[in-house]
Design an enzyme around this catalytic site. Structure first.
Site, mmCIF file in Angstrom:
data_model
loop_
_atom_site.group_PDB
_atom_site.id
_atom_site.type_symbol
_atom_site.label_atom_id
_atom_site.label_comp_id
_atom_site.label_asym_id
_atom_site.label_seq_id
_atom_site.Cartn_x
_atom_site.Cartn_y
_atom_site.Cartn_z
ATOM 1 N N CYS A 2 0.837 -1.186 0.000
ATOM 2 C CA CYS A 2 0.000 0.000 0.000
ATOM 3 C C CYS A 2 0.880 1.248 0.000
ATOM 4 O O CYS A 2 1.873 1.314 0.715
ATOM 5 C CB CYS A 2 -0.953 0.110 1.184
ATOM 6 N N ARG A 27 4.009 -0.463 -4.738
ATOM 7 C CA ARG A 27 3.773 -0.948 -3.376
ATOM 8 C C ARG A 27 2.472 -1.727 -3.253
ATOM 9 O O ARG A 27 2.226 -2.385 -2.246
ATOM 10 C CB ARG A 27 3.736 0.232 -2.398
ATOM 11 N N TRP A 75 -2.783 -2.831 -1.547
ATOM 12 C CA TRP A 75 -2.509 -4.270 -1.641
ATOM 13 C C TRP A 75 -3.389 -4.889 -0.565
ATOM 14 O O TRP A 75 -3.176 -4.693 0.635
ATOM 15 C CB TRP A 75 -1.035 -4.564 -1.367
ATOM 16 N N ASN A 101 -1.945 2.308 5.594
ATOM 17 C CA ASN A 101 -1.084 1.205 5.163
ATOM 18 C C ASN A 101 -0.694 0.436 6.418
ATOM 19 O O ASN A 101 -0.139 1.011 7.351
ATOM 20 C CB ASN A 101 0.169 1.777 4.475
ATOM 21 N N GLY A 102 -1.011 -0.852 6.437
ATOM 22 C CA GLY A 102 -0.680 -1.666 7.605
ATOM 23 C C GLY A 102 -1.824 -2.623 7.907
ATOM 24 O O GLY A 102 -2.726 -2.802 7.087
ATOM 25 N N GLU A 470 16.915 -18.611 -6.710
ATOM 26 C CA GLU A 470 16.534 -17.261 -7.118
ATOM 27 C C GLU A 470 15.951 -17.268 -8.540
ATOM 28 O O GLU A 470 14.959 -16.598 -8.826
ATOM 29 C CB GLU A 470 17.757 -16.332 -7.013
ATOM 30 N N LYS A 474 12.202 -15.952 -9.586
ATOM 31 C CA LYS A 474 11.985 -14.900 -10.585
ATOM 32 C C LYS A 474 11.021 -15.379 -11.666
ATOM 33 O O LYS A 474 10.093 -14.684 -12.039
ATOM 34 C CB LYS A 474 13.341 -14.529 -11.192
ATOM 35 N N GLU A 477 7.386 -15.781 -10.271
ATOM 36 C CA GLU A 477 6.642 -14.605 -9.818
ATOM 37 C C GLU A 477 6.165 -13.712 -10.950
ATOM 38 O O GLU A 477 5.171 -13.002 -10.788
ATOM 39 C CB GLU A 477 7.421 -13.801 -8.774
ATOM 40 N N HIS A 493 16.040 -37.955 -5.737
ATOM 41 C CA HIS A 493 15.544 -38.496 -4.473
ATOM 42 C C HIS A 493 14.049 -38.250 -4.314
ATOM 43 O O HIS A 493 13.550 -38.193 -3.191
ATOM 44 C CB HIS A 493 16.336 -37.910 -3.302
ATOM 45 N N LYS A 588 5.810 -4.552 -3.872
ATOM 46 C CA LYS A 588 7.266 -4.431 -3.754
ATOM 47 C C LYS A 588 7.742 -4.451 -2.306
ATOM 48 O O LYS A 588 8.712 -5.100 -1.971
ATOM 49 C CB LYS A 588 7.686 -3.125 -4.422
HETATM 50 O O1 M6R Z 1 12.580 -5.524 0.518
HETATM 51 P P1 M6R Z 1 13.042 -6.903 0.831
HETATM 52 O O2 M6R Z 1 14.305 -7.259 0.152
HETATM 53 O O3 M6R Z 1 13.146 -7.167 2.312
HETATM 54 O O4 M6R Z 1 11.916 -7.839 0.290
HETATM 55 C C1 M6R Z 1 11.943 -9.226 0.506
HETATM 56 C C2 M6R Z 1 11.130 -9.940 -0.536
HETATM 57 O O5 M6R Z 1 9.794 -9.570 -0.450
HETATM 58 C C3 M6R Z 1 11.646 -9.641 -1.946
HETATM 59 O O6 M6R Z 1 12.995 -9.958 -2.046
HETATM 60 C C4 M6R Z 1 10.845 -10.435 -2.996
HETATM 61 O O7 M6R Z 1 11.056 -11.794 -2.829
HETATM 62 C C5 M6R Z 1 11.271 -9.970 -4.381
HETATM 63 N N1 M6R Z 1 10.604 -8.761 -4.729
HETATM 64 C C6 M6R Z 1 11.026 -10.987 -5.413
HETATM 65 O O8 M6R Z 1 11.547 -10.577 -6.628
#
Ligand code: M6R
Length: 593
Positions: A2, A27, A75, A101-102, A470, A474, A477, A493, A588
C-alpha cells in the site's frame, strides 16, 4: 505494501497525490483512491475503485481545484479487492476521511467493544480507525481523539486523516509502516516513501514510530502519542526524476537488469578509497568478535543471504546461518553465545524482518542491516547499516538489488578474510562479464523453444544451487510458470517423479569441479523426456551449451549466472503479455507480516 500520499499547499493536491501514487504504485495495485476538498459543498469528495492509478487519473479528470488531498494505492489484506474496500474510507457521518497502510490486528475486538452501533460499509480493518476517531471526537478534541484511537490499535499503521470540519489540516501517524513528510516551496507532502516527494519537496523528515503530525499550509507540528511536542529533523532529498523513469526500456525490470554492471561499479566506488575499505571498522570488529552470524531475510534477499553465507564461510572461519525472517521471528533457533545478525533487505521495510529486529533489539544483540534504502526503518533501527547503492528498484521482481546484496556481502567477506583477492578488480570483471552478456544476449529464442509448459526446473550444485532458487522465484513470480530450484543431485531423491515428456530443466554450471556431476543429473532427466538446456561459465563450457558467460572469480559467479535467468523470466512474462513490473498478487515492499 500500500502506498499513501497526502498534500497540502499552494498547488492542486490532485496532481501531487496522483503523481505520487503513480510512483508508489509498485507498493500495491489492487485499487486506488483519492479524497479532495469540494469547496462548493464544504466536504471532502472520495474517488476510488478497484484497478490501477491510471483509472483514478481518468475518473478525477474533472475534479475541481483543491489545495488539500490524500490518496492510496492498495494491496489487499482485509477484504476483497473491490470499490467498497478501496481507500479512502469515510467515518459514519463522513466527517473523517482516512487512508491506511498496515494491518490492525485487533480490529474485530475494537469493533465489538466501541462500534456496536456503527454501520461499517467495508470489510477492511482500516474503516474501524475512521469510526473510532469519529466516536472519540464527540467528546474530545480531534487531536486527542486521534491519539486515543492510535493507542488502542494493535498491529501496524501509517495513516493520513482529513477532517471535513477543519479542511486545512492533514493528520498523519505511524507505527511500524513507513511514513515520510516532505516540505517544499509549494507545500507539504506526506507519503510512504521518498519517491512520492520527488519534484514537490526539497527536504524530508522520516517519522518515528508512535509519532503523530499535523500538517498545515503554514507548517508542520510533530507530537508523541501523549500530544507532547517533538522536533522535526529534515534532510535534503537526493533522488531525482531520472532515478524513477524507465528511460529507453519498455519495463523497469529490463532497465534494472541492464543497470547491474553500473551498480557493481558504484558499490566499488562507494566502498573503497583506492585500496582502503570504507566499511566502518566497528562493523567488521563486531562481526569478528561474534561467534556466529545469523543472516535473516525474505524472498530474493534470502537467496542473496544464502550466497553470503557461502562467501563468508569460504573466506573466513566465522560460521553463518541463514534464516527466513518470518520463521525466525516466531521460531527462534538455539542461538550461539555471542551472535550477530545481518538483515538483508532491499526495501528496509519488510515486516517479517522488522519482527526479527524487534526481538534482536530486546536482547541487545548487535545487528547490521544491508539495504537499498538508508532512510528505512530497518536501517534506522539496527546497530549498523550498509547501503546497497543500487538506486531505486521499482519493478516488483528484484534484480539489481540481489546483485548488489551479493556484492556487498562479498565485500564484508573479503574485509574479514586474509585471502589476497583484489575484490575491486574482481567485481569490475564481473560487471564487464554481465555487460558483455547483455549486449549480445539471445534469450528470447530459448524462451520460445523451452518455456512453453506450465512447469519448469532449475538445477545446480554449490553456489549454482542457490542461484537456482533465485532463478526459480523470478520465473514463477512474473510468468506464473510453476518453477522449482533444486540441488542437482537431490532431484533423483523424489522430485524426478515430476519429470515427463517436455518438462523444461535448466542447468546452471559454473564450477569446473562439479561440472560433470551436474551434467550427469541432466542426462538422468533427459532420459525421462525432459527438455534441457545449460547456462554455463566459460571454464565449464562443452559443445552444444546454450548460454556461455565470461569467466569471473569462482566466488563471484552468482553475480553473473543470475543474469540470464532474470532475462528468461522477463521474456517468459513478455511472451505471455503479463504485467512484468507489477505481477499479480504481489507488492514491492511487504510491510505486513
Ligand atoms: O525488501 P526486501 O528485500 O526485504 O523484500 C523481501 C522480498 O519480499 C523480496 O525480495 C521479494 O522476494 C522480491 N521482490 C522478489 O523478486
Amino acid at each position: 505494501m500500500c502506498g499513501i500520499v497526502g498534500f497540502i499547499g499552494n498547488k492542486n493536491a490532485k496532481d501531487v497525490v496522483l503523481n505520487g501514487l503513480t510512483r508508489l504504485e509498485y507498493r500495491g495495485y489492487d485499487s486506488a483512491g483519492l479524497s479532495l476538498f469540494n469547496s462548493r459543498y464544504q466536504t471532502f469528495d472520495v474517488y476510488k475503485d478497484e484497478g490501477r492509478v491510471q483509472k483514478l487519473v481518468d475518473s478525477t479528470k474533472n475534479a475541481a481545484f483543491s489545495n488539500i488531498g490524500i490518496g492510496h494505492t492498495r494491496w489487499a489484506t482485509h477484504g476483497r479487492v473491490n470499490k467498497e474496500n478501496s481507500h479512502p474510507h469515510y467515518s459514519q457521518t463522513r466527517r473523517f476521511i482516512i487512508v491506511h497502510n498496515g494491518v490492525i490486528e485487533n480490529y474485530q475486538q475494537l469493533k465489538d467493544q466501541y462500534l456496536r452501533n456503527t454501520i461499517l460499509t467495508s470489510e477492511t480493518d482500516t474503516e474501524v480507525i475512521a469510526q473510532l476517531i469519529e466516536t472519540f471526537s464527540q467528546t474530545l478534541s480531534v487531536e486527542i481523539a486521534i491519539t486515543t484511537t492510535l493507542k488502542l490499535l494493535h498491529g501496524s499503521y501509517a495513516l493520513l486523516v482529513l477532517d471535513s470540519n477543519d479542511p486545512e489540516k492533514i493528520y498523519a501517524a505511524k507505527y511500524k509502516s513507513p511514513l515520510i513528510v516532505g516540505q517544499g516551496v509549494d507545500g507539504i507532502t506526506v507519503a510512504s516513501d521518498l519517491m512520492a516527494l520527488i519534484g514537490y519537496s526539497t527536504d524530508y523528515h522520516a517519522l518515528d514510530d508512535k509519532t503523530f503530525l499535523v500538517a498545515r499550509k503554514e507548517g508542520i507540528r510533530l507530537f508523541d502519542l501523549n500530544n507532547e511536542s517533538l522536533d522535526l529533523h529534515f534532510k535534503p532529498i537526493e533522488l531525482d526524476d531520472q532515478d524513477t523513469t524507465k528511460g529507453e526500456y519498455a519495463h523497469y525490470m529490463m532497465k534494472e537488469i541492464h543497470e547491474q554492471p553500473s551498480v557493481l561499479r558504484r558499490i566499488v566506488t562507494n566502498y573503497y578509497e583506492k585500496e582502503k575499505s570504507l566499511i566502518k571498522s566497528e562493523i567488521l570488529e563486531s562481526i569478528k568478535s561474534s561467534d556466529r552470524l545469523y543472516i535473516l531475510a525474505a524472498g530474493t534477499s534470502m537467496h542473496a543471504g544464502l550466497i553470503g553465507k557461502q562467501l563468508i564461510e569460504k573466506m573466513t572461519s566465522i560460521p553463518v546461518e541463514v534464516h527466513i525472517a518470518s520463521e525466525f521471528a516466531y521460531q527462534k533457533p538455539l542461538l550461539s553465545k555471542n551472535p550477530m545478525f545481518i538483515l538483508v533487505t532491499q526495501s528496509g521495510e519488510t515486516a517479517d524482518l522488522r519482527a526479527c529486529l524487534v526481538l534482536i533489539n530486546q536482547h541487545h544483540y548487535k545487528s547490521l542491516t544491508i539495504t537499498n534504502v538508508p532512510t528505512s526503518t530497518l536501517a534506522r533501527e539496527a546497530t549498523y547499516f550498509l547501503e546497497l547503492y543500487a538506486g531505486p528498484e521499482i519493478a516488483v521482481a528484484s534484480t539489481k538489488a540481489y546483485v548488489a546484496q551479493v556484492a556487498v556481502l562479498s565485500l564484508i567477506a573479503h574485509e574479514l578474510s586474509n585471502q589476497s583477492i583484489d575484490i575491486r578488480k574482481e567485481l569490475s570483471i564481473a560487471a564487464t562479464s554481465i555487460e558483455n552478456f547483455l549486449s549480445s544476449e539471445e534469450i528470447l529464442p530459448l524462451v520460445r523453444e523451452y518455456l512453453t509448459r506450465r512447469n519448469c526446473f532449475f538445477i545446480g550444485r554449490g553456489l549454482d544451487y542457490h542461484v537456482s532458487l533465485e532463478a526459480a522465484l523470478k520465473l514463477k513470480e512474473i510468468s506464473y510458470i510453476q518453477t522449482e530450484g533444486f540441488a542437482a543431485g537431490e532431484l533423483k531423491h523424489g522430485t524426478i517423479a515430476l519429470i515427463e515428456e517436455g518438462t523444461p530443466v535448466i542447468a546452471l554450471i559454473s564450477d569446473p569441479k562439479i561440472n560433470n556431476n551436474t551434467r550427469s543429473n541432466l542426462k538422468e532427466v533427459q532420459a525421462r523426456g525432459a527438455k534441457t538446456f545449460r547456462i554455463v561459465m566459460e571454464s565449464c563450457k562443452q559443445d552444444g551449451d546454450e548460454v556461455i558467460l565470461e569467466n569471473v572469480h569462482p566466488l563471484l559467479t552468482p553475480l553473473v549466472m543470475v543474469v540470464p535467468t532474470q532475462l528468461l523470466a522477463y521474456y517468459a512474462a513478455l511472451e505471455r503479455s503479463y504485467d512484468i513490473d507489477k505481477p499479480r498478487n504481489l507488492a514491492k515492499s511487504v510491510t505486513v507480516e
